[in-house]
Design a protein around this motif. Structure first.
Motif, mmCIF file in Angstrom:
data_model
loop_
_atom_site.group_PDB
_atom_site.id
_atom_site.type_symbol
_atom_site.label_atom_id
_atom_site.label_comp_id
_atom_site.label_asym_id
_atom_site.label_seq_id
_atom_site.Cartn_x
_atom_site.Cartn_y
_atom_site.Cartn_z
ATOM 1 N N PHE A 90 0.862 -1.183 0.000
ATOM 2 C CA PHE A 90 0.000 0.000 0.000
ATOM 3 C C PHE A 90 0.897 1.231 0.000
ATOM 4 O O PHE A 90 1.601 1.495 0.973
ATOM 5 N N MET A 93 0.712 3.963 2.854
ATOM 6 C CA MET A 93 0.804 3.554 4.250
ATOM 7 C C MET A 93 2.257 3.315 4.630
ATOM 8 O O MET A 93 3.062 2.891 3.802
ATOM 9 N N ARG B 206 -8.806 2.733 3.632
ATOM 10 C CA ARG B 206 -7.663 3.247 2.866
ATOM 11 C C ARG B 206 -7.047 2.138 2.022
ATOM 12 O O ARG B 206 -6.603 2.380 0.895
ATOM 13 N N ALA B 207 -7.022 0.938 2.579
ATOM 14 C CA ALA B 207 -6.435 -0.175 1.820
ATOM 15 C C ALA B 207 -7.238 -0.425 0.544
ATOM 16 O O ALA B 207 -6.666 -0.591 -0.534
ATOM 17 N N GLN B 210 -6.502 2.187 -2.000
ATOM 18 C CA GLN B 210 -5.184 2.140 -2.631
ATOM 19 C C GLN B 210 -5.016 0.939 -3.540
ATOM 20 O O GLN B 210 -4.336 1.022 -4.566
ATOM 21 N N ASP B 211 -5.586 -0.190 -3.163
ATOM 22 C CA ASP B 211 -5.394 -1.410 -3.943
ATOM 23 C C ASP B 211 -6.456 -2.435 -3.522
ATOM 24 O O ASP B 211 -6.250 -3.200 -2.585
ATOM 25 N N GLY B 328 -6.001 7.412 0.821
ATOM 26 C CA GLY B 328 -4.797 6.768 1.225
ATOM 27 C C GLY B 328 -3.503 7.062 0.516
ATOM 28 O O GLY B 328 -2.519 7.105 1.137
#
Lengths: 237, 332
Positions: A90, A93, B206-207, B210-211, B328
């Motif tokens: 990610f 992060m 957020r994960a 992002q993906d 994110g």
């Protein structure tokens, strides 16, 4: 009873068949590798096992239970975790947060700190970069993070998809060493690789995938000695 | 003076710099108040976009149904065209009740919308354009359902309280209404920001942003995350609708969400769509700039023109908005 059992698994992308009836097993405690050329269906097999890609035929069993129709996120809870192709770190992060994502589905939150220690012991580099954002890591560091993150789920079966892809030789050596180390600590590993020689050296057993079909299987040593494998995958004439 | 300038000034545009100078601070404070409302609504666009890459055009209707909830609750409690004589405690209790009702109604509509309109399409894996046209269709559907139910005209005004100046800054009054709206909006945005950036569930959001595939491999239930973002957007839009009715008591109308929704969407894009802090910044900026434009050019119609000109100019230089990048991915 095998830990993981694929029987006659097929996967289609639209009308194109990517897997044509694959049957393979992974026993508890093994390192099994799946080798094959680009487009042979290795990544598709991984995605089918983790549930990202639905099957068009066949069955998948894990610890004896049929998980063919189980939702992907629940397969993680059962104990299948994956470091995906291209790492899937990610980017926004931190290393710490990425690792925490690995433990997202964990029920036993209390033992998560132990796993942080374990991952940082395997990859001291990650400990140094703890608060660095994932997108700024080098390729090798991202691969370590992807593997470490998958371990944070404390999996029974670890799926590694092309962990050596795009890495410098010294990183490749290190990654393969760590795969063996993880296995010795008791985690079963299914490893997809293009780097056939390394993979076969490390694996107990191996399957060779060609255009969606398994064309050969055997112990790592057997396949390393196989003439046609040597020619096709090991670059030995 | 150049003849063209004279012509423009006579016929059309009149730059009233004096007014802007005189009213600069009161415009600023009032603009921040509107901006806070835009920002709350912008959150809904940004959250859903961050996770689904979908512009949920029906979000303006998620917002306006909240305003109807506010209207009905307050009317039921005896509020009407003149400010009620209530103790401060009773007033706060009534307004909180209206806010909670609006938040629940808006959130329910948002979640139902996701279930009924978007989820079936997702299952089929349709192209993105189909989502967009569905969103526009859903927006009109809700608007005209309200029209059929309540008719074309606005509901009678409900006045919550008469704004009173609390203190003066740079010669401009700041009233209790402005303070309430800005403070409450900031608190809500802060809660949302902490939720997304500091909690486990927020990390899941957020994960997915992002993906999505890798998030699933971590055991994140993507469908639940998607529902959660619609829920959050709905809650914030519902809260915004209370402040909107506070500021524009006669604005509860079937089409009342449209312009506000467009402006909130513009605010989200201005700040950087998919970026929570961008929604706040874009909202406040858009609110203030609209007010300046309106004063400078002398008519309230200019407010939207100026707001969108600013949007276009900013996007020319920063195509991803001021803070850029998405949920994110933004490196906080």
């Amino acid at each position: 009873m095998a830990l993981l059992e694929l029987s006659d698994v097929s996967v289609h992308y639209g009308r194109i068949q990517a897997l044509c009836g694959i049957t393979l097993t992974v026993e508890q405690g093994e390192v099994v590798t799946l080798i094959g050329a680009n487009g042979a269906g290795k990544t598709t097999t991984m995605r089918a096992i983790s549930g990202i890609r639905p099957l068009s035929g066949g069955r998948i069993r894990f610890q004896g239970d049929d998980i063919t129709r189980l939702r992907a996120d629940l397969r993680v809870v059962r104990g299948i975790s994956q470091a995906p192709e291209g790492r899937g770190v990610f980017p926004g992060m931190t290393v710490q947060e990425n690792l925490e994502m690995g433990a997202y589905a964990r029920r036993d939150k209390k033992s998560v700190p132990e796993d942080f220690d374990r991952v940082f012991a395997l990859f001291p580099r990650l400990a140094e970069r703890r608060s660095q954002v994932g997108g700024t890591l080098s390729g090798g560091e991202q691969q370590m993070l992807a593997i470490g993150r998958a371990l944070m789920a404390r999996p029974r079966l670890l799926l590694l998809d092309e962990p050596s892809m795009g890495l410098a030789p010294q990183f490749i050596q290190q990654i393969f060493r760590i795969v063996t180390e993880i296995n010795e600590q008791g985690t079963t590993v299914l490893l997809v690789e293009q780097n056939a020689r390394q993979a076969l050296t490390r694996a107990h057993r191996a399957y060779v995938l060609e255009t969606g079909r398994i064309v050969k299987s055997g112990t790592g040593a057997e396949l390393l000695a196989d003439t046609s494998i040597k020619e096709a995958y090991l670059g030995v004439a | 003076m150049h003849p063209l300038t004279t012509f423009l000034a006579d016929a059309w545009i009149n730059f009233d710099v004096g007014s802007l100078r005189d009213q600069f601070w009161s415009n600023t404070f009032d603009g921040l108040t509107y901006g806070a409302i835009y920002a709350l609504v912008a959150m809904g666009y940004t959250l859903v976009y961050g996770v689904l890459n979908l512009i949920n055009f029906a979000h303006s209707e998620v917002f306006i149904v909240g305003a109807y909830a506010v209207f009905f609750v307050l009317s039921g409690l005896g509020f009407g065209p003149s400010a009620p004589a209530l103790s401060i405690g009773a007033l706060v209790a009534d307004l909180l009740l209206a806010m909670v009702a609006a938040m629940l109604v808006s959130a329910a509509v948002a979640v139902i919308l996701e279930r009924v309109a978007y989820r079936p399409l997702r299952r089929k894996g349709v192209p993105r354009l189909v989502f967009l046209i569905t969103a526009i269709g859903a927006s009109f559907t809700i608007q005209y359902l309200i029209f059929i139910w309540r008719g074309p005209s606005a509901e009678p005004a409900v006045i919550m309280f008469r704004p009173e100046a609390v203190f003066t800054v740079f010669g401009a009054d700041i009233d209790d209404q402005q303070l309430t709206i800005v403070a409450a909006a900031l608190v809500l945005m802060l809660v949302a920001d902490v939720f997304v950036n500091r909690t486990r569930l927020g990390r899941g959001v957020r994960a997915v942003a992002q993906d999505p595939d890798t998030a699933t491999l971590m055991g994140v239930n993507k469908e639940r995350v998607i529902m959660l973002t619609f829920l959050m957007g709905g809650l914030l839009a519902g809260a915004a609708s209370l402040f909107y009715v506070m500021k524009v008591p006669s604005g509860v109308q079937y089409s009342g969400g449209f312009i506000l929704g467009i402006k909130a969407f513009a605010a989200a894009v201005l700040g950087g769509i998919g970026n929570i802090r961008g929604a706040l910044l874009g909202g406040l900026l858009l609110g203030v700039v609209s007010n300046y434009g309106q004063t400078l050019l002398g008519a309230s119609q200019w407010s939207d023109v100026v707001a969108f000109v600013v949007l276009v100019v900013v996007l020319m230089f920063r195509p991803t908005g001021i803070l850029g990048e998405s949920l994110g991915k933004a490196r906080v």
